[in-house]
Structure formats: structure tokens, C-alpha cells
Design a protein around this motif. Sequence first.
Motif, PDB file in Angstrom:
ATOM      1  N   LEU A 152      65.158  84.283  26.487  1.00 52.81           N
ATOM      2  CA  LEU A 152      65.449  84.375  27.908  1.00 52.81           C
ATOM      3  C   LEU A 152      64.876  85.638  28.540  1.00 52.81           C
ATOM      4  CD1 LEU A 152      69.242  83.406  27.897  1.00 52.81           C
ATOM      5  CD2 LEU A 152      67.320  81.938  28.527  1.00 52.81           C
ATOM      6  N   VAL A 153      64.437  86.578  27.696  1.00 52.89           N
ATOM      7  CA  VAL A 153      64.080  87.935  28.133  1.00 52.89           C
ATOM      8  C   VAL A 153      65.251  88.490  28.950  1.00 52.89           C
ATOM      9  CG1 VAL A 153      62.212  89.372  29.025  1.00 52.89           C
ATOM     10  CG2 VAL A 153      61.718  87.033  28.331  1.00 52.89           C
ATOM     11  N   ALA A 154      66.457  88.292  28.423  1.00 49.03           N
ATOM     12  CA  ALA A 154      67.666  88.742  29.099  1.00 49.03           C
ATOM     13  C   ALA A 154      67.790  90.244  28.967  1.00 49.03           C
ATOM     14  CB  ALA A 154      68.893  88.063  28.481  1.00 49.03           C
ATOM     15  N   ALA A 155      68.030  90.916  30.062  1.00 48.49           N
ATOM     16  CA  ALA A 155      68.107  92.374  30.036  1.00 48.49           C
ATOM     17  C   ALA A 155      69.156  92.870  31.019  1.00 48.49           C
ATOM     18  CB  ALA A 155      66.750  92.964  30.394  1.00 48.49           C
ATOM     19  N   PRO A 202      76.543 100.377  41.964  1.00 55.72           N
ATOM     20  CA  PRO A 202      76.039 100.807  43.263  1.00 55.72           C
ATOM     21  C   PRO A 202      74.526 100.959  43.335  1.00 55.72           C
ATOM     22  CG  PRO A 202      77.950 102.102  42.627  1.00 55.72           C
ATOM     23  CD  PRO A 202      77.574 101.265  41.436  1.00 55.72           C
ATOM     24  N   ALA A 203      73.884 101.413  42.248  1.00 58.87           N
ATOM     25  CA  ALA A 203      72.429 101.602  42.263  1.00 58.87           C
ATOM     26  C   ALA A 203      71.809 100.934  41.053  1.00 58.87           C
ATOM     27  CB  ALA A 203      72.091 103.096  42.266  1.00 58.87           C
ATOM     28  N   PRO A 204      71.693  99.591  41.055  1.00 59.04           N
ATOM     29  CA  PRO A 204      71.216  98.881  39.872  1.00 59.04           C
ATOM     30  C   PRO A 204      69.745  99.104  39.579  1.00 59.04           C
ATOM     31  CG  PRO A 204      71.466  97.376  41.706  1.00 59.04           C
ATOM     32  CD  PRO A 204      72.021  98.686  42.157  1.00 59.04           C
ATOM     33  N   VAL A 205      68.970  99.573  40.555  1.00 60.36           N
ATOM     34  CA  VAL A 205      67.562  99.869  40.317  1.00 60.36           C
ATOM     35  C   VAL A 205      67.287 101.287  40.772  1.00 60.36           C
ATOM     36  CG1 VAL A 205      66.796  97.485  40.546  1.00 60.36           C
ATOM     37  CG2 VAL A 205      66.924  98.911  42.563  1.00 60.36           C
ATOM     38  N   ALA A 206      66.223 101.851  40.261  1.00 62.37           N
ATOM     39  CA  ALA A 206      65.882 103.218  40.611  1.00 62.37           C
ATOM     40  C   ALA A 206      65.524 103.325  42.085  1.00 62.37           C
ATOM     41  CB  ALA A 206      64.711 103.696  39.759  1.00 62.37           C
ATOM     42  N   VAL A 207      65.932 104.437  42.704  1.00 61.17           N
ATOM     43  CA  VAL A 207      65.552 104.667  44.094  1.00 61.17           C
ATOM     44  C   VAL A 207      64.134 105.190  44.130  1.00 61.17           C
ATOM     45  CG1 VAL A 207      67.933 105.118  44.751  1.00 61.17           C
ATOM     46  CG2 VAL A 207      66.467 107.022  44.064  1.00 61.17           C
ATOM     47  N   LEU A 233      65.653 104.382  33.503  1.00 61.00           N
ATOM     48  CA  LEU A 233      65.914 104.945  32.179  1.00 61.00           C
ATOM     49  C   LEU A 233      65.782 103.899  31.085  1.00 61.00           C
ATOM     50  CD1 LEU A 233      68.983 107.219  33.027  1.00 61.00           C
ATOM     51  CD2 LEU A 233      66.588 107.885  32.810  1.00 61.00           C
ATOM     52  N   SER A 234      65.249 102.719  31.403  1.00 61.95           N
ATOM     53  CA  SER A 234      65.121 101.663  30.401  1.00 61.95           C
ATOM     54  C   SER A 234      64.239 102.093  29.235  1.00 61.95           C
ATOM     55  CB  SER A 234      64.569 100.386  31.034  1.00 61.95           C
ATOM     56  OG  SER A 234      63.292 100.616  31.592  1.00 61.95           O
ATOM     57  N   ALA A 235      63.221 102.928  29.497  1.00 63.27           N
ATOM     58  CA  ALA A 235      62.351 103.394  28.410  1.00 63.27           C
ATOM     59  C   ALA A 235      63.138 104.241  27.422  1.00 63.27           C
ATOM     60  CB  ALA A 235      61.171 104.189  28.977  1.00 63.27           C
ATOM     61  N   THR A 236      64.034 105.060  27.926  1.00 65.00           N
ATOM     62  CA  THR A 236      64.863 105.883  27.036  1.00 65.00           C
ATOM     63  C   THR A 236      65.838 105.016  26.259  1.00 65.00           C
ATOM     64  OG1 THR A 236      64.665 107.860  28.417  1.00 65.00           O
ATOM     65  CG2 THR A 236      66.578 107.735  26.966  1.00 65.00           C
ATOM     66  N   ARG A 237      66.396 104.007  26.893  1.00 63.13           N
ATOM     67  CA  ARG A 237      67.298 103.116  26.170  1.00 63.13           C
ATOM     68  C   ARG A 237      66.537 102.357  25.078  1.00 63.13           C
ATOM     69  NH1 ARG A 237      69.214 102.391  31.455  1.00 63.13           N
ATOM     70  NH2 ARG A 237      68.240 100.340  31.680  1.00 63.13           N
ATOM     71  N   GLY A 238      65.333 101.896  25.393  1.00 56.70           N
ATOM     72  CA  GLY A 238      64.530 101.218  24.383  1.00 56.70           C
ATOM     73  C   GLY A 238      64.176 102.135  23.240  1.00 56.70           C
ATOM     74  N   TRP A 239      63.832 103.374  23.557  1.00 61.08           N
ATOM     75  CA  TRP A 239      63.528 104.378  22.539  1.00 61.08           C
ATOM     76  C   TRP A 239      64.741 104.600  21.635  1.00 61.08           C
ATOM     77  CZ3 TRP A 239      65.767 109.286  21.923  1.00 61.08           C
ATOM     78  CH2 TRP A 239      65.095 110.157  21.064  1.00 61.08           C
ATOM     79  N   ARG A 283      72.570 109.122  36.401  1.00 61.45           N
ATOM     80  CA  ARG A 283      71.612 108.039  36.548  1.00 61.45           C
ATOM     81  C   ARG A 283      71.893 106.895  35.567  1.00 61.45           C
ATOM     82  NH1 ARG A 283      66.390 109.894  37.581  1.00 61.45           N
ATOM     83  NH2 ARG A 283      65.685 107.878  36.770  1.00 61.45           N
ATOM     84  N   PHE A 284      72.262 107.253  34.334  1.00 58.43           N
ATOM     85  CA  PHE A 284      72.540 106.233  33.307  1.00 58.43           C
ATOM     86  C   PHE A 284      73.717 105.367  33.746  1.00 58.43           C
ATOM     87  CE2 PHE A 284      73.877 104.288  29.425  1.00 58.43           C
ATOM     88  CZ  PHE A 284      72.755 104.240  28.608  1.00 58.43           C
ATOM     89  N   THR A 285      74.773 105.996  34.227  1.00 60.28           N
ATOM     90  CA  THR A 285      75.958 105.253  34.648  1.00 60.28           C
ATOM     91  C   THR A 285      75.650 104.383  35.860  1.00 60.28           C
ATOM     92  OG1 THR A 285      77.362 107.043  33.817  1.00 60.28           O
ATOM     93  CG2 THR A 285      78.385 105.466  35.330  1.00 60.28           C
ATOM     94  N   GLU A 286      74.819 104.875  36.780  1.00 60.33           N
ATOM     95  CA  GLU A 286      74.440 104.085  37.945  1.00 60.33           C
ATOM     96  C   GLU A 286      73.653 102.835  37.540  1.00 60.33           C
ATOM     97  OE1 GLU A 286      72.248 106.815  40.324  1.00 60.33           O
ATOM     98  OE2 GLU A 286      74.018 107.600  41.358  1.00 60.33           O
ATOM     99  N   GLU A 287      72.794 102.972  36.522  1.00 61.06           N
ATOM    100  CA  GLU A 287      71.939 101.849  36.113  1.00 61.06           C
ATOM    101  C   GLU A 287      72.675 100.828  35.259  1.00 61.06           C
ATOM    102  OE1 GLU A 287      68.165 102.654  34.386  1.00 61.06           O
ATOM    103  OE2 GLU A 287      67.626 104.161  35.870  1.00 61.06           O
ATOM    104  N   THR A 288      73.581 101.286  34.429  1.00 65.26           N
ATOM    105  CA  THR A 288      74.173 100.385  33.438  1.00 65.26           C
ATOM    106  C   THR A 288      75.639 100.069  33.666  1.00 65.26           C
ATOM    107  OG1 THR A 288      74.874 102.160  31.929  1.00 65.26           O
ATOM    108  CG2 THR A 288      72.604 101.333  31.695  1.00 65.26           C
ATOM    109  N   GLY A 289      76.335 100.887  34.456  1.00 69.04           N
ATOM    110  CA  GLY A 289      77.763 100.676  34.649  1.00 69.04           C
ATOM    111  C   GLY A 289      78.609 101.208  33.519  1.00 69.04           C
ATOM    112  N   THR A 290      78.003 101.966  32.596  1.00 71.54           N
ATOM    113  CA  THR A 290      78.749 102.559  31.492  1.00 71.54           C
ATOM    114  C   THR A 290      78.132 103.914  31.156  1.00 71.54           C
ATOM    115  OG1 THR A 290      79.667 102.118  29.282  1.00 71.54           O
ATOM    116  CG2 THR A 290      77.347 101.548  29.637  1.00 71.54           C
ATOM    117  N   THR A 291      78.792 104.684  30.300  1.00 74.24           N
ATOM    118  CA  THR A 291      78.285 106.005  29.939  1.00 74.24           C
ATOM    119  C   THR A 291      77.306 105.897  28.777  1.00 74.24           C
ATOM    120  OG1 THR A 291      79.988 106.457  28.290  1.00 74.24           O
ATOM    121  CG2 THR A 291      80.517 106.979  30.597  1.00 74.24           C
TER     122      THR A 291
END
Length: 336
Positions: free
Chosen positions: A182-185, A197-202, A208-214, A242-250
Amino acid sequence: MTVHHIAVLALDGVTPLDLAIPTQIFTARPETTYEMTLCALDEKVRTTAGFALVADGGLERVRTADTVIVPGFEPIASLPDAVLDTLAEARDRGRRVVSICTGAFALAAAGVLDGLHATTHWKHIDDFERDFPAVLVDRDVLYVDEGDVLTSAGVCCGIDLCLHIVRRDLGAEVANQIARGLVAAPHRDGGQAQYVPAPVAVAGEASLSATRGWALHRLGEPLTLRVLARHAGLSQRTFMRRFTEETGTTPLQWLLGARLGRARELLESTDRSVDQVARDCGLGTAANLRLHFRRTLDTTPTAYRRTFTRLASRGPADSPTVPTAPAFAGEAAAAR
């Protein structure tokens, strides 16, 4: 392997995306035992997008299903007694009953959610709470798992819930295979907020998806907040925000969930010892792994492995209630 019959019940005014999620995830695959049927009260069903669908089954197929899924629908109005009676009967017979988005209104109207925790789309949650005082409403979650009754929040949260169900039934490895297709992400823990509140970067900021993938490639290594922030090129305070804004968690909650997900997959698909699994997923020791399994799954790593060894030759229709826990299937799958 025993076939597990799933009925997706499309109500009049069904939301196409809500409907597409379970029909895509539970379609027949070699690695699953699901048999999915699109059902409706009438043969043709109107959608909110203006086109109509033709259902393969009626309410009689819903009555024989092992799992009944009700996608969201609009406008939210009173439903025929035949629909409500069928949903109530499914619950009374011990079948698994699931809603996506505003499908929770149908389950609540049938009395399926009385005395249980549940959620729905954040835009409709005030009306939901007012109309169904017997339901314990969870406002800030992606989905709620009450065992045989599960509800998800708005629209795409249905992906998280359906992958969660696959993980319960067939394990993390199969859920990750489906997520990759599904390429679910990303697959997210149900306790995260449904409205970020901020699901995508302003403008001017990178995701920060590259850091999460790393990090997902290095779960066995020490990954502190300082290490993650340094990889992202940010101060720890900015990274945390920024991480919490993108993912909803710490970051640390996300890491724990990712490590538990990796541990589950290793226990299912390899014969590594519990000590090896603990080291490979970054939880350090077998004792620490057991501690987190007990807290989040109410079981032990050994018992979990034994459960999914049996499931590999049986299937969800025969399985006992399988423990659940957060896992990050979509993001982890994309990284591998």
C-alpha cells in the motif's frame, strides 16, 4: 488454513475512501486467509462522490461473517431497522464488529458501542457524544480496540485500524507486507492524536521522515534524542517540537513502538533467541523486552512466538484473541 469471512457493509451515502480502505486491505492474498464481500441493504449503493456501487452480498452475508466492517457515510441519518438489527445480532453472536470514521454512528445506533470506548471523525465527535451518552467517547485517538469491537477516527485512520487488525490476526510480518504494497506511511499507534496541527512541513522546513527512516535501520543502536536531533541538524528542543507536530507522538514513544514492532516481526519470522531479539531491536536485554511485552501486550515474548507459530498453520478464524501493541508498519516497511 481456515477462511475468515469479512463483510464490508456499505450504507447509503458511503464515503468512497472509507470503503476502499478495508476492501483493499482485506482482499484475498496468498499470505492471508481473508475472504471479503462488499455487502449492502440494496444491490446498488449511492456514494458521497455521486457514483453508485454494486454490492455482491446483502444482509444475509453480513449475518454469516466473522468480521463486519462499516465504513463512514453521510449524511448521518437514521438507518433502517434491518441494518441496525443485523449489526446488533453480529455483536450478540460474538462476531468482530468494526467501524471506520462515521460508521461508528451506525454501531452506536445499534447499541453495539454501549458501555464501550469508541471514536469517530473529529468533526463529528461532538454530535456523536451528544447523541450516544452510553458510549465512552475517546476524542484524541486514531482508533480504539475493545477486543471484538473496534472503531477508527476520520477517514485515513481506517488504514491504521485495518493494519492493526491484520497484525492482531496474522502478525507483524504479514501486516508489514500489506503495508509495503500500500506504501502506507506510517502505521501509527492507536493512542496518537487523530488531528495533528501541522501534519506536513511548513514552507522552508524539511520533513523529519528521513531521520525516522534512518533510525528504523538502526534500531539496535543507542538512539537518544540528542542523536536523532543531530542527524536532523536541529536543536533537541526544535526536533522534539517538529517530531511531535509531524507524528502526534514523542521521539522516544515512537522509538519504543518501532522497537516493539521489530521485536514482534523477529519473533514471528526467525528462530533467534529472546536475548538476540532484544539486542537486535534495541531493547537491550531479555528482561527489558519481557517488561515491555508484559506492559503493552500482556504476554511474554515466548508466548507471543508460540501464538504466531500456531497461526501460521491455522488462521484468524481459529485463533484466540491476539495481543495488540503499537507498531510502525508503513514507515518501517518503506525503510526496508
